[in-house]
Motif scaffolding. Structure first.
Motif, PDB file in Angstrom:
ATOM      1  N   GLU A   1     -10.237  13.402 -29.826  1.00 48.46           N
ATOM      2  CA  GLU A   1      -9.819  13.891 -30.935  1.00 48.46           C
ATOM      3  C   GLU A   1      -8.479  13.964 -31.576  1.00 48.46           C
ATOM      4  OE1 GLU A   1     -12.925  16.284 -32.922  1.00 48.46           O
ATOM      5  OE2 GLU A   1     -14.464  15.269 -31.577  1.00 48.46           O
ATOM      6  N   VAL A   2      -7.672  13.955 -30.481  1.00 44.69           N
ATOM      7  CA  VAL A   2      -6.432  14.383 -30.620  1.00 44.69           C
ATOM      8  C   VAL A   2      -5.679  12.944 -30.593  1.00 44.69           C
ATOM      9  CG1 VAL A   2      -4.094  15.304 -29.855  1.00 44.69           C
ATOM     10  CG2 VAL A   2      -6.420  16.533 -29.624  1.00 44.69           C
ATOM     11  N   GLY A   3      -5.329  12.445 -31.789  1.00 46.43           N
ATOM     12  CA  GLY A   3      -4.869  10.933 -32.041  1.00 46.43           C
ATOM     13  C   GLY A   3      -3.153  10.959 -31.675  1.00 46.43           C
ATOM     14  N   ILE A   4      -2.428  11.656 -32.157  1.00 47.55           N
ATOM     15  CA  ILE A   4      -0.926  11.846 -32.212  1.00 47.55           C
ATOM     16  C   ILE A   4      -0.380  11.844 -30.679  1.00 47.55           C
ATOM     17  CG2 ILE A   4       1.199  12.761 -33.236  1.00 47.55           C
ATOM     18  CD1 ILE A   4      -0.474  13.886 -35.498  1.00 47.55           C
ATOM     19  N   PRO A   5       0.227  10.768 -30.253  1.00 49.81           N
ATOM     20  CA  PRO A   5       0.604  10.861 -28.885  1.00 49.81           C
ATOM     21  C   PRO A   5       1.565  12.069 -28.452  1.00 49.81           C
ATOM     22  CG  PRO A   5       1.027   8.586 -29.835  1.00 49.81           C
ATOM     23  CD  PRO A   5       0.335   9.538 -30.926  1.00 49.81           C
ATOM     24  N   GLU A   6       2.586  12.629 -29.573  1.00 46.83           N
ATOM     25  CA  GLU A   6       3.257  13.691 -29.082  1.00 46.83           C
ATOM     26  C   GLU A   6       2.567  14.759 -28.953  1.00 46.83           C
ATOM     27  OE1 GLU A   6       6.138  14.092 -32.048  1.00 46.83           O
ATOM     28  OE2 GLU A   6       7.268  12.199 -31.581  1.00 46.83           O
ATOM     29  N   LEU A   7       1.353  15.083 -29.576  1.00 46.81           N
ATOM     30  CA  LEU A   7       0.485  16.311 -29.609  1.00 46.81           C
ATOM     31  C   LEU A   7      -0.276  15.914 -28.270  1.00 46.81           C
ATOM     32  CD1 LEU A   7      -0.471  17.030 -33.243  1.00 46.81           C
ATOM     33  CD2 LEU A   7       0.969  18.323 -31.827  1.00 46.81           C
ATOM     34  N   GLN A   8      -0.666  14.719 -27.902  1.00 52.91           N
ATOM     35  CA  GLN A   8      -1.773  14.703 -26.992  1.00 52.91           C
ATOM     36  C   GLN A   8      -0.779  15.262 -25.546  1.00 52.91           C
ATOM     37  OE1 GLN A   8      -2.353  10.645 -26.895  1.00 52.91           O
ATOM     38  NE2 GLN A   8      -3.895  10.676 -28.356  1.00 52.91           N
ATOM     39  N   GLU A   9       0.304  14.753 -25.388  1.00 53.52           N
ATOM     40  CA  GLU A   9       1.212  15.044 -24.453  1.00 53.52           C
ATOM     41  C   GLU A   9       1.438  16.538 -24.333  1.00 53.52           C
ATOM     42  OE1 GLU A   9       3.403  14.936 -20.807  1.00 53.52           O
ATOM     43  OE2 GLU A   9       2.206  13.117 -21.784  1.00 53.52           O
ATOM     44  N   LYS A  10       1.647  17.170 -25.353  1.00 53.02           N
ATOM     45  CA  LYS A  10       1.966  18.600 -25.653  1.00 53.02           C
ATOM     46  C   LYS A  10       0.724  19.174 -25.259  1.00 53.02           C
ATOM     47  CE  LYS A  10       4.381  21.945 -28.382  1.00 53.02           C
ATOM     48  NZ  LYS A  10       4.929  22.163 -29.955  1.00 53.02           N
ATOM     49  N   MET A  11      -0.446  18.945 -25.475  1.00 52.84           N
ATOM     50  CA  MET A  11      -1.626  19.606 -25.354  1.00 52.84           C
ATOM     51  C   MET A  11      -2.033  19.451 -23.928  1.00 52.84           C
ATOM     52  SD  MET A  11      -5.566  18.346 -26.712  1.00 52.84           S
ATOM     53  CE  MET A  11      -5.554  16.988 -25.606  1.00 52.84           C
ATOM     54  N   LEU A  12      -1.883  18.283 -23.292  1.00 52.29           N
ATOM     55  CA  LEU A  12      -1.945  18.225 -22.066  1.00 52.29           C
ATOM     56  C   LEU A  12      -1.152  18.978 -20.909  1.00 52.29           C
ATOM     57  CD1 LEU A  12      -2.719  14.254 -21.456  1.00 52.29           C
ATOM     58  CD2 LEU A  12      -4.444  16.167 -20.999  1.00 52.29           C
ATOM     59  N   VAL A  13       0.012  19.090 -21.257  1.00 51.33           N
ATOM     60  CA  VAL A  13       0.933  20.113 -20.659  1.00 51.33           C
ATOM     61  C   VAL A  13       0.544  21.474 -20.711  1.00 51.33           C
ATOM     62  CG1 VAL A  13       3.713  20.985 -20.580  1.00 51.33           C
ATOM     63  CG2 VAL A  13       3.056  18.494 -20.835  1.00 51.33           C
ATOM     64  N   ARG A  14       0.127  21.814 -21.810  1.00 55.56           N
ATOM     65  CA  ARG A  14      -0.425  23.243 -21.966  1.00 55.56           C
ATOM     66  C   ARG A  14      -1.474  23.542 -21.080  1.00 55.56           C
ATOM     67  NH1 ARG A  14       3.914  22.472 -23.922  1.00 55.56           N
ATOM     68  NH2 ARG A  14       4.954  23.151 -25.404  1.00 55.56           N
ATOM     69  N   ILE A  15      -2.415  22.717 -21.125  1.00 53.55           N
ATOM     70  CA  ILE A  15      -3.552  22.736 -20.383  1.00 53.55           C
ATOM     71  C   ILE A  15      -3.222  22.723 -18.859  1.00 53.55           C
ATOM     72  CG2 ILE A  15      -5.660  21.587 -19.564  1.00 53.55           C
ATOM     73  CD1 ILE A  15      -5.994  20.519 -22.373  1.00 53.55           C
ATOM     74  N   LYS A  16      -2.471  21.841 -18.489  1.00 50.64           N
ATOM     75  CA  LYS A  16      -1.576  21.979 -17.013  1.00 50.64           C
ATOM     76  C   LYS A  16      -1.032  23.247 -16.697  1.00 50.64           C
ATOM     77  CE  LYS A  16       0.917  19.268 -13.879  1.00 50.64           C
ATOM     78  NZ  LYS A  16       1.783  18.025 -13.667  1.00 50.64           N
ATOM     79  N   ASN A  17      -0.316  23.706 -17.379  1.00 52.83           N
ATOM     80  CA  ASN A  17       0.197  25.013 -17.318  1.00 52.83           C
ATOM     81  C   ASN A  17      -0.752  26.229 -17.303  1.00 52.83           C
ATOM     82  OD1 ASN A  17       2.727  23.874 -17.371  1.00 52.83           O
ATOM     83  ND2 ASN A  17       3.255  24.384 -19.529  1.00 52.83           N
ATOM     84  N   PHE A  18      -1.773  26.210 -17.872  1.00 50.36           N
ATOM     85  CA  PHE A  18      -2.631  27.373 -17.936  1.00 50.36           C
ATOM     86  C   PHE A  18      -3.564  27.089 -16.713  1.00 50.36           C
ATOM     87  CE2 PHE A  18      -7.442  28.508 -18.742  1.00 50.36           C
ATOM     88  CZ  PHE A  18      -7.108  29.766 -19.331  1.00 50.36           C
ATOM     89  N   LEU A  19      -3.682  25.963 -16.081  1.00 59.35           N
ATOM     90  CA  LEU A  19      -4.722  25.673 -14.964  1.00 59.35           C
ATOM     91  C   LEU A  19      -3.556  26.169 -13.935  1.00 59.35           C
ATOM     92  CD1 LEU A  19      -6.671  22.416 -15.608  1.00 59.35           C
ATOM     93  CD2 LEU A  19      -7.525  24.925 -15.774  1.00 59.35           C
TER      94      LEU A  19
END
Length: 228
Positions: free
Chosen positions: A135-153
């Protein structure tokens, strides 16, 4: 990992093991639930969080199997997380987002910190539900979201915290955008299938009973479903 699960599923409990059973029994603690629109991905995440919540607060009349490990649930609606990231907050980690939401929901604005979230992760088993990767359709936000999830893990790993992670996505979007990150070496991929006619009828019977619907209306609903 996936082939092992499929073997277990098919040979031992193929007619009994549901996705919820798999998640509550914790056969795997890193899971991505994949299914089309309306298949129940968000409902599954909400129900999973509610089961753990009910056990945590000692709600004995809540009808559900007890989880193997009772966990503090954090359910993240990823489109809301992405919208928050788009506002470019000073601290934009996933811990900061959880802290802000927790503060707002408990009327303790600015009193819950990212460090508090890390302390909770260190002290108690937790559950992270990542609802709606697609449900996150904007590529820049997708990448930013994934980085934050990766950092959290990564932080979770460094803290040696006991965290179960359950994500959800539609199949096409997952294969295109997220499969390489949430790969099968680290995450079990579970694909939701259509409910059988028997399961639909069983659900309908329980639903009309829970809603205390009058007999005439109950029969109309059941008959309509059977005809469909």
């Amino acid at each position: 990992m996936t082939s092992l699960f499929e073997s277990f599923f098919e040979t031992e409990q193929s007619s009994h093991l549901t996705v919820m059973d798999c998640l509550l029994e914790e056969y795997y603690t890193r899971v991505i639930v994949i299914g089309g629109p309306g298949k129940g991905k968000s409902t599954l995440g909400q129900q999973l969080a509610q089961v753990h919540r009910a056990k945590l607060i000692g709600k004995k009349d809540y009808q559900s199997k007890k989880p193997k490990t009772v966990r503090i649930p954090f359910r993240i609606v990823l489109k809301h997380f992405a919208q928050w990231l788009a506002k470019k907050p000073d601290l934009d980690s996933l811990e900061a987002y959880i802290a802000e939401r927790m503060g707002a929901l408990t009327s303790r604005t600015n009193l819950v910190s990212p460090k508090d979230i890390q302390d909770i992760l260190c002290c108690r088993p937790c559950l992270l539900i990542l609802d709606g990767l697609d449900e996150v359709g904007i590529p820049e936000l997708q990448e930013k979201m994934l980085v934050r999830i990766k950092n959290f893990l990564s932080v979770v790993e460094s803290l040696n915290a006991d965290l179960m992670v359950v994500g959800s996505s539609r199949p096409k979007e997952f294969d295109k955008q997220y499969k390489s990150y949430f790969n099968t070496k680290e995450f079990l991929h579970l694909e939701l299938i259509d409910m059988s006619a028997q399961k639909v009828n069983e659900y309908a019977e329980k639903w009309v009973l829970a809603k205390k619907i009058k007999d005439e209306e109950k029969q109309r609903i059941i008959s309509t479903l059977e005809e469909c």
